[in-house]
Design a protein around this motif. Sequence first.
Motif, PDB file in Angstrom:
ATOM      1  N   VAL A   1       0.542  -1.049  -0.350  1.00 43.57           N
ATOM      2  CA  VAL A   1      -0.198  -0.190  -0.055  1.00 43.57           C
ATOM      3  C   VAL A   1       0.990   1.241  -0.256  1.00 43.57           C
ATOM      4  N   LEU A   2       2.050   1.520   0.765  1.00 43.61           N
ATOM      5  CA  LEU A   2       2.475   2.265   0.607  1.00 43.61           C
ATOM      6  C   LEU A   2       3.455   2.317  -0.654  1.00 43.61           C
ATOM      7  N   LYS A   3       3.887   1.829  -0.740  1.00 42.86           N
ATOM      8  CA  LYS A   3       4.252   1.796  -2.483  1.00 42.86           C
ATOM      9  C   LYS A   3       3.254   2.153  -3.308  1.00 42.86           C
ATOM     10  N   GLN A   4       2.949   1.914  -3.809  1.00 43.13           N
ATOM     11  CA  GLN A   4       1.127   2.718  -4.137  1.00 43.13           C
ATOM     12  C   GLN A   4       0.473   3.511  -3.625  1.00 43.13           C
ATOM     13  N   LEU A   5       0.532   4.208  -2.227  1.00 41.23           N
ATOM     14  CA  LEU A   5       0.752   5.867  -2.192  1.00 41.23           C
ATOM     15  C   LEU A   5       1.752   7.111  -3.096  1.00 41.23           C
ATOM     16  N   VAL A   6       2.770   5.938  -3.152  1.00 40.10           N
ATOM     17  CA  VAL A   6       4.366   6.953  -2.919  1.00 40.10           C
ATOM     18  C   VAL A   6       4.239   7.128  -4.670  1.00 40.10           C
ATOM     19  N   ASP A   7       3.683   5.456  -5.559  1.00 41.74           N
ATOM     20  CA  ASP A   7       3.231   5.159  -6.484  1.00 41.74           C
ATOM     21  C   ASP A   7       2.915   6.682  -7.648  1.00 41.74           C
ATOM     22  N   PHE A   8       1.772   6.706  -6.840  1.00 43.77           N
ATOM     23  CA  PHE A   8       0.698   7.861  -6.893  1.00 43.77           C
ATOM     24  C   PHE A   8       1.315   9.149  -6.695  1.00 43.77           C
ATOM     25  N   LEU A   9       1.716   9.470  -5.800  1.00 42.21           N
ATOM     26  CA  LEU A   9       2.005  10.768  -5.800  1.00 42.21           C
ATOM     27  C   LEU A   9       2.968  11.575  -6.284  1.00 42.21           C
ATOM     28  N   ARG A  10       3.820  10.982  -6.415  1.00 42.60           N
ATOM     29  CA  ARG A  10       5.295  11.148  -7.038  1.00 42.60           C
ATOM     30  C   ARG A  10       4.872  10.839  -8.756  1.00 42.60           C
ATOM     31  N   GLN A  11       3.562  10.597  -9.528  1.00 39.10           N
ATOM     32  CA  GLN A  11       2.655  10.280 -10.555  1.00 39.10           C
ATOM     33  C   GLN A  11       1.721  12.163 -10.717  1.00 39.10           C
ATOM     34  N   GLU A  12       1.053  11.856  -9.566  1.00 39.38           N
ATOM     35  CA  GLU A  12      -0.448  12.799  -9.351  1.00 39.38           C
ATOM     36  C   GLU A  12       0.345  14.013  -8.927  1.00 39.38           C
ATOM     37  N   TYR A  13       0.384  14.233  -8.333  1.00 35.37           N
ATOM     38  CA  TYR A  13       1.244  15.271  -6.882  1.00 35.37           C
ATOM     39  C   TYR A  13       2.316  15.298  -6.409  1.00 35.37           C
ATOM     40  N   PRO A  14       3.576  15.817  -7.480  1.00 32.06           N
ATOM     41  CA  PRO A  14       5.117  15.507  -7.122  1.00 32.06           C
ATOM     42  C   PRO A  14       5.087  16.960  -6.651  1.00 32.06           C
ATOM     43  N   GLY A  15       4.974  18.174  -6.983  1.00 34.54           N
ATOM     44  CA  GLY A  15       4.546  19.356  -6.223  1.00 34.54           C
ATOM     45  C   GLY A  15       4.241  19.794  -4.607  1.00 34.54           C
ATOM     46  N   ARG A  16       3.091  18.694  -4.831  1.00 28.66           N
ATOM     47  CA  ARG A  16       2.263  18.702  -2.326  1.00 28.66           C
ATOM     48  C   ARG A  16       4.129  18.203  -1.682  1.00 28.66           C
TER      49      ARG A  16
ATOM     50  N   ILE B   1       7.542  18.066  -2.550  1.00 26.52           N
ATOM     51  CA  ILE B   1       8.357  19.272  -2.792  1.00 26.52           C
ATOM     52  C   ILE B   1       7.915  19.892  -1.692  1.00 26.52           C
ATOM     53  N   GLU B   2       6.948  20.322  -2.054  1.00 25.61           N
ATOM     54  CA  GLU B   2       6.098  21.530  -0.854  1.00 25.61           C
ATOM     55  C   GLU B   2       6.493  21.130   0.368  1.00 25.61           C
ATOM     56  N   ARG B   3       5.647  20.078   0.882  1.00 24.01           N
ATOM     57  CA  ARG B   3       5.554  19.662   2.361  1.00 24.01           C
ATOM     58  C   ARG B   3       6.680  19.382   3.407  1.00 24.01           C
ATOM     59  N   PHE B   4       7.733  18.276   2.007  1.00 18.88           N
ATOM     60  CA  PHE B   4       9.214  17.608   2.952  1.00 18.88           C
ATOM     61  C   PHE B   4      10.364  19.274   2.407  1.00 18.88           C
ATOM     62  N   SER B   5      10.367  20.314   1.623  1.00 15.50           N
ATOM     63  CA  SER B   5      10.963  20.835   1.221  1.00 15.50           C
ATOM     64  C   SER B   5      12.156  20.670   0.878  1.00 15.50           C
ATOM     65  N   LEU B   6      11.628  19.509  -0.203  1.00 14.15           N
ATOM     66  CA  LEU B   6      12.585  18.888  -1.494  1.00 14.15           C
ATOM     67  C   LEU B   6      12.979  20.014  -2.628  1.00 14.15           C
ATOM     68  N   THR B   7      14.206  19.769  -3.793  1.00 14.71           N
ATOM     69  CA  THR B   7      14.576  20.879  -4.441  1.00 14.71           C
ATOM     70  C   THR B   7      13.889  19.250  -5.936  1.00 14.71           C
ATOM     71  N   GLU B   8      14.198  18.497  -5.606  1.00 16.06           N
ATOM     72  CA  GLU B   8      13.469  18.259  -6.652  1.00 16.06           C
ATOM     73  C   GLU B   8      12.658  16.245  -6.266  1.00 16.06           C
ATOM     74  N   ILE B   9      11.954  15.367  -7.229  1.00 15.31           N
ATOM     75  CA  ILE B   9      11.816  14.447  -6.686  1.00 15.31           C
ATOM     76  C   ILE B   9      12.552  13.283  -7.402  1.00 15.31           C
ATOM     77  N   PRO B  10      12.686  12.634  -6.140  1.00 15.06           N
ATOM     78  CA  PRO B  10      14.225  11.173  -6.575  1.00 15.06           C
ATOM     79  C   PRO B  10      13.458  10.201  -7.697  1.00 15.06           C
ATOM     80  N   ALA B  11      14.519   9.528  -8.423  1.00 18.96           N
ATOM     81  CA  ALA B  11      14.219   8.602  -9.296  1.00 18.96           C
ATOM     82  C   ALA B  11      13.769   7.735  -9.197  1.00 18.96           C
ATOM     83  N   ASP B  12      13.605   6.990  -7.398  1.00 17.88           N
ATOM     84  CA  ASP B  12      12.532   5.954  -6.733  1.00 17.88           C
ATOM     85  C   ASP B  12      12.520   6.012  -5.741  1.00 17.88           C
ATOM     86  N   ASN B  13      10.998   5.148  -5.426  1.00 17.38           N
ATOM     87  CA  ASN B  13      10.833   5.542  -4.215  1.00 17.38           C
ATOM     88  C   ASN B  13      11.810   5.027  -2.991  1.00 17.38           C
TER      89      ASN B  13
END
Length: 281
Positions: free
Chosen positions: A205-220, A222-234
Motif C-alpha cells: 500500500v505504501l509503495k502504491q501511495l508513493v507511486d501515485f503521489l510521485r505521478q499525480e501530486y509531485p508538487g505537494r 516537494i512543498e511539504r518536505f522541502s525537497l528540491t526535486e523528486i528522486p528517481a525511485d521510491n
Amino acid sequence: MHIHWFPGHMAKARRVISEHLKLIDVVIELLDARIPESSANPMIQEIVGDKPRVIAFNKADLADSRHTEQWMARFKEQGLPVAAIEAVSGKGLKQLIQYVEQAAAEKLAKWEAKGIKSRPVRAMVLGIPNVGKSSLINRLLGTATVKTANRPGVTRGQQWIKIGNRLELLDTPGVLWPKMDDQAVAFKLAVTGAVKDDVYDYDTVLKQLVDFLRQEYPGRLIERFSLTEIPADNQALLGLIGAKRGCLKSGGLVDYEKAGKILLQEFRNGKLGKITLDFLL
C-alpha cells in the motif's frame, strides 16, 4: 495486493438496513470526497431500491476541489442531489439537510393530503466504515453523543437520533462488499483508512501511495518536505523524507518504515494538501 474484509457485524448490518428501510423516507449515502467512486458501496443501490437518495461528499476539505466538482456534476447528471460537506466543521450541512427535506417532500405531502399528522423526515445514514457517519450526526446534534473513532468498525449498533423538530436519523454500521475484486479500489480504501490496517500488506500500500503521489501530486511532496526535486525511485524519496524528519537509526541510517508511516499519516490527515485518488476518465 489482495484485501478481503467483511466482518460478521457488516453482514448483520445489511440485514438491519433492509429491515429498517420501511421506516425511512430518505437515504443519505455518505462518501469520502477523496474517493467518491471507490467509497460508493455497490450493494447500497441494490438494498435501497427506489427510496429517495441524497449523496454527501464528506471530508471535502481533504479532497482536490477540481475533482470534487467533476464528481458532483456526474452524480447530478444521474438525478442524485449531492452536497460537499465537512462533518467535523459543519460546512455544507445546511445544504445537505435542505436536500434531504426536498427528497422527502413528496411523501410528506401525500401524508398531509390524507390528513395524517406531519412528522419529522426520517433518514438513514449509510456509508463504508470510517467515512464519517457518526461525526456527521454528532455535528448535527452539536454534541459528541455518538461513539466515534478515526478507525473503521467502531459503530456496530443502530440508534434513532432526533435532530431538531424536522429530522430523525437512523445511524447504522458501515457496510463493505464481501469481496473487493478491484484491487485498485482496495488500495484506495486501505490508504484512506476505510479498512483496518492489519488486513492488508503495508509495504504494498505504501509503495502504491508513493507511486501515485510521485505521478499525480509531485508538487505537494516537494512543498511539504522541502525537497528540491523528486528522486528517481521510491526508496530514495523515503530516504529524503526520513532525513528531513529525523527518522534515523543508530549510525545515522534512515528508518524507512518510520518515514513511510509519516508519509501515510500526513496524507490521511490532509497535511500533504487536498488530494483526490479517484479521477473521472
